[in-house]
Design an enzyme around this catalytic site. Structure first.
Site, PDB file in Angstrom:
ATOM      1  CG  ASP A 205      -2.029   1.188   1.444  1.00 40.99           C
ATOM      2  OD1 ASP A 205      -2.604   1.013   0.419  1.00 40.99           O
ATOM      3  OD2 ASP A 205      -1.974   1.769   2.501  1.00 40.99           O
ATOM      4  CD  GLU A 267      16.415 -13.785   4.113  1.00 41.62           C
ATOM      5  OE1 GLU A 267      15.364 -14.089   4.913  1.00 41.62           O
ATOM      6  OE2 GLU A 267      17.149 -13.038   4.277  1.00 41.62           O
TER       7      GLU A 267
END
Length: 530
Positions: A205, A267
């Site tokens: 956002d 990751e």
């Protein structure tokens, strides 16, 4: 070397993503407000529709002053929407159905009920707690600068000890200071928390708003004008893309944040993604957010803002593809979301608006990259004129202007009257649904030839056949000034934006947004040809 055409790993590059506005999708407990178990119960609808993923608006702990975009705890679910266990069940069920799950992240600001902000108020001026936000002094008793809030009024609120805090949105949404290392560290932990729970991506956002120019200087305005938010008009349907020398938005430091987030996502696995809500001034500045070491996609609001014009659509296509090509990103295409007037209404409403909406959607779905759909557009829903006493958008409460409630009315599932199977309750949901929606429910349109729902299902099924194999090259064709025509792989798309019917080129008719008569394409209609 990564194979970006691998649909299992880089699924978002040609995905259709369906936005779920959590309060208005499906209610499981009869309180009139949508929730996570409600979404889970309706996931088969999304699988049948043919989308690849769903993006869910914020469901975190929140006082709901901005309906979840004011987050008090990023690592928990608001009781209004369910529990963490409900979130886990939703992700698991979506994955069983072959759907990816993207969750909303709100990093520009927190709720004023967040423990950090409450600590800041208690600690006082000059404290480490206040340094997490943008608190400032003022010598003359006025706000520290001339910035305006997106939701109306000044972007500053004064606290009891005399300091002011910045909030580019509602006063209950204090902006964080991203130059404080505690802030990026906290959000990287939040990313890992939800990645560990199995989510596939994040919608970021206000991705362009995290950093403000360090000086917090006044916005430069023309003589006789007043400072603006630089974000959206009061009806949230348009965006100012012409601000120059802008201290409030799109500062260069924000890109370091997304480089760090890219590493966190990697990751967790190469199939995790993030998409930016970034209102930027040019396609080139939008593309900066999706460089190879930053976010994966950014919403392309130029498509949403384009006039109903073949020339306008062609320009957006050309400019968008040119902007993302140097950085190797996939483009996105958006016609509606929870912040703007529904596109059927923007295109004129009624029969004409629906015809244009279907035609624009068909053209959009043929383009390379991802298409983002907003809940209810597959039913042909229009903007609702919500009665003033039923409006709940904080922008309406601050400005008195209509705001965004009209595109957030809960969607109709079945039955002949409200709540149209939205939930087990008998009354109207949190925003009342109009009586004329009885013919637009999922139940009423399912299996009905020519219905908007069946049109979307057919278009998404056909799209799957070529989305990953047609390539990224788009060749614009000249079929007249009122006609958008392009070829992508085996598919030729023709969209007639004019009033007079036009002759179609040769080819097998695969799909049409409306009736096609004897090789002639009527106005406000689009087709796919092979």
């Amino acid at each position: 070397m990564a194979d970006l055409n691998d649909p299992k790993t880089y699924w978002w590059r040609n995905a259709v993503v369906y936005q779920v506005y959590v309060r208005s999708f499906a209610d499981s407990d009869g309180d009139g407000v949508g929730d996570l178990p409600g979404i889970t119960s309706r996931l088969p609808h999304l699988a049948d529709l043919g989308v690849d993923a769903l993006w869910i608006t914020p469901f975190y702990t929140s006082p709901q002053h901005d309906h979840g975009y004011d987050v008090a705890d990023y690592r928990d679910v608001d009781p209004l929407f369910g529990t963490l266990s409900d979130a886990d069940d939703l992700v698991a069920r979506a994955h069983e159905l072959g759907l990816r799950v993207v969750v909303d992240l709100v990093p520009n600001h927190t709720s004023d009920q967040h423990e950090w902000f409450q600590a800041a108020l208690a600690a006082g001026p000059g404290s480490p707690e206040r340094a997490r936000y943008l608190f400032r002094d003022s010598e003359d008793g006025n706000p520290p600068n001339n910035w305006g809030s997106v939701f109306g009024g000044p972007a500053w609120t004064q606290v009891d000890d005399g300091q002011w805090y910045l909030h580019l949105f509602d006063s209950t949404q204090p902006d964080l200071d991203w130059r404080n290392p505690e802030v990026p560290a906290m959000f990287e932990d939040v990313l890992r928390f939800w990645l560990d729970r199995g989510v596939d991506g994040f919608r970021v956002d206000v991705a362009h708003g995290l950093f403000k120019e360090a000086s917090l200087r006044d916005q430069v305005v023309e003589e006789g004008e007043r400072a603006s938010s630089g974000q959206v008009n009061t009806d949230h349907s348009m965006v100012s893309l012409e601000l120059k020398d802008e201290p409030m938005w799109d500062q260069p430091e924000v890109h370091d944040v997304y480089r760090a987030w890219h590493r966190v996502l990697d990751e967790a696995g190469p199939d995790r993604m993030a998409v930016a809500e970034a209102w930027t001034q040019t396609p080139e500045s939008m593309a900066a957010f999706v460089r190879p070491d930053e976010l994966d996609q950014a919403f392309n609001f130029a498509w949403l803002l384009a006039d109903w014009s073949a020339e306008a659509f062609a320009t957006v296509i050309t400019d968008t593809l040119a902007a993302v090509e140097p950085v190797g990103a996939s483009p996105t295409w958006v016609l509606s979301n929870h912040d703007v007037v529904r596109h059927v209404t923007r295109y004129g409403g009624g029969a004409q608006g629906l015809a244009r909406g279907r035609a624009a959607t068909l053209a959009m779905l043929a383009l390379p990259g991802s298409s983002y759909l907003y809940q209810g557009e597959e039913l042909g829903l229009e903007q609702v004129d919500v009665a003033p006493e039923d409006r709940q958008d904080p922008s309406y409460l601050r400005t008195g202007e209509a705001g965004r409630d009209g595109c957030r009315v809960p969607i109709p599932w079945g039955g002949s009257e409200a709540p149209y199977a939205f939930g087990p309750g008998a009354g109207q949901p949190w925003i009342p649904q109009p009586a004329e929606w009885a013919s637009l429910t999922v139940e009423a349109q399912t299996g009905v030839e020519g219905s908007t729902l069946e049109f979307y299902r057919a278009a998404l099924a056909a799209r799957r056949e070529f989305a990953w194999t047609a390539g990224e090259e788009v060749e614009l064709l000249d079929l007249g000034t009122d006609v958008l025509a392009f070829r992508r792989g085996p598919i030729t798309v023709v969209l007639n934006c004019g009033e007079a019917a036009v002759e179609l080129p040769k080819g097998e008719l695969l799909l049409a947004s409306g009736p096609v008569d004897d090789g002639k394409l009527p106005g406000d209609t689009a087709v796919w040809l092979r």
